[in-house]
Design a protein around this motif. Sequence first.
Motif, PDB file in Angstrom:
ATOM      1  N   GLY A  94      32.672 -25.078  27.395  1.00 62.23           N
ATOM      2  CA  GLY A  94      33.559 -24.332  28.278  1.00 62.23           C
ATOM      3  C   GLY A  94      33.032 -22.985  28.732  1.00 62.23           C
ATOM      4  N   HIS A  95      31.744 -22.715  28.504  1.00 61.07           N
ATOM      5  CA  HIS A  95      31.140 -21.430  28.892  1.00 61.07           C
ATOM      6  C   HIS A  95      29.878 -21.735  29.703  1.00 61.07           C
ATOM      7  N   TYR A  96      29.805 -21.187  30.908  1.00 65.37           N
ATOM      8  CA  TYR A  96      28.609 -21.392  31.731  1.00 65.37           C
ATOM      9  C   TYR A  96      27.417 -20.667  31.118  1.00 65.37           C
ATOM     10  N   GLN A  97      26.265 -21.335  31.168  1.00 65.33           N
ATOM     11  CA  GLN A  97      25.032 -20.794  30.597  1.00 65.33           C
ATOM     12  C   GLN A  97      24.206 -20.157  31.713  1.00 65.33           C
ATOM     13  N   LEU A  98      23.905 -18.886  31.548  1.00 67.49           N
ATOM     14  CA  LEU A  98      23.163 -18.118  32.542  1.00 67.49           C
ATOM     15  C   LEU A  98      21.750 -18.660  32.673  1.00 67.49           C
ATOM     16  N   LYS A  99      21.277 -18.784  33.905  1.00 69.33           N
ATOM     17  CA  LYS A  99      19.897 -19.191  34.148  1.00 69.33           C
ATOM     18  C   LYS A  99      18.970 -18.103  33.655  1.00 69.33           C
ATOM     19  N   VAL A 100      17.870 -18.493  33.083  1.00 72.86           N
ATOM     20  CA  VAL A 100      16.844 -17.527  32.695  1.00 72.86           C
ATOM     21  C   VAL A 100      15.945 -17.357  33.914  1.00 72.86           C
ATOM     22  N   ARG A 101      15.883 -16.129  34.378  1.00 75.39           N
ATOM     23  CA  ARG A 101      15.077 -15.856  35.574  1.00 75.39           C
ATOM     24  C   ARG A 101      13.644 -15.502  35.164  1.00 75.39           C
ATOM     25  N   LYS A 102      12.693 -16.051  35.910  1.00 71.78           N
ATOM     26  CA  LYS A 102      11.285 -15.759  35.654  1.00 71.78           C
ATOM     27  C   LYS A 102      10.751 -14.907  36.782  1.00 71.78           C
ATOM     28  N   ASN A 103       9.853 -13.994  36.450  1.00 71.06           N
ATOM     29  CA  ASN A 103       9.262 -13.106  37.475  1.00 71.06           C
ATOM     30  C   ASN A 103       8.314 -13.864  38.353  1.00 71.06           C
TER      31      ASN A 103
END
Length: 103
Positions: A94-103
């Motif tokens: 029930g909790h959205y998982q944040l995308k891990v952003r890459k440089n």
Amino acid sequence: MSVAKFSIGKIIHHSLFNYRGVIIDVDYKFLGSEQWYQEVARSRPPKDQPWYHVLVGNSVHQTYVAERNLEIGEDISELNHPMLDEFFCGMDNGHYQLKVRKN
């Protein structure tokens, strides 16, 4: 400084306007313009409490909401919003998982 009650990815319910949404960012206090506050924040929520950037479910809208107008969403089913994939990679319990952003 106030501690935020909700975190990024949390599904919420707006208590005044009765919509579901998901938190995509948190400001420790109101960081908008005074003009926006006067024109849009009609209930005059406190500026010194956390404010949240929210994707509104079943729409294309994003809002900026004071903490006092939000509550934990009881319905934790997935939301429908075209920008979900820009911020999140899925959902867990029930909790959205944040995308891990890459440089």
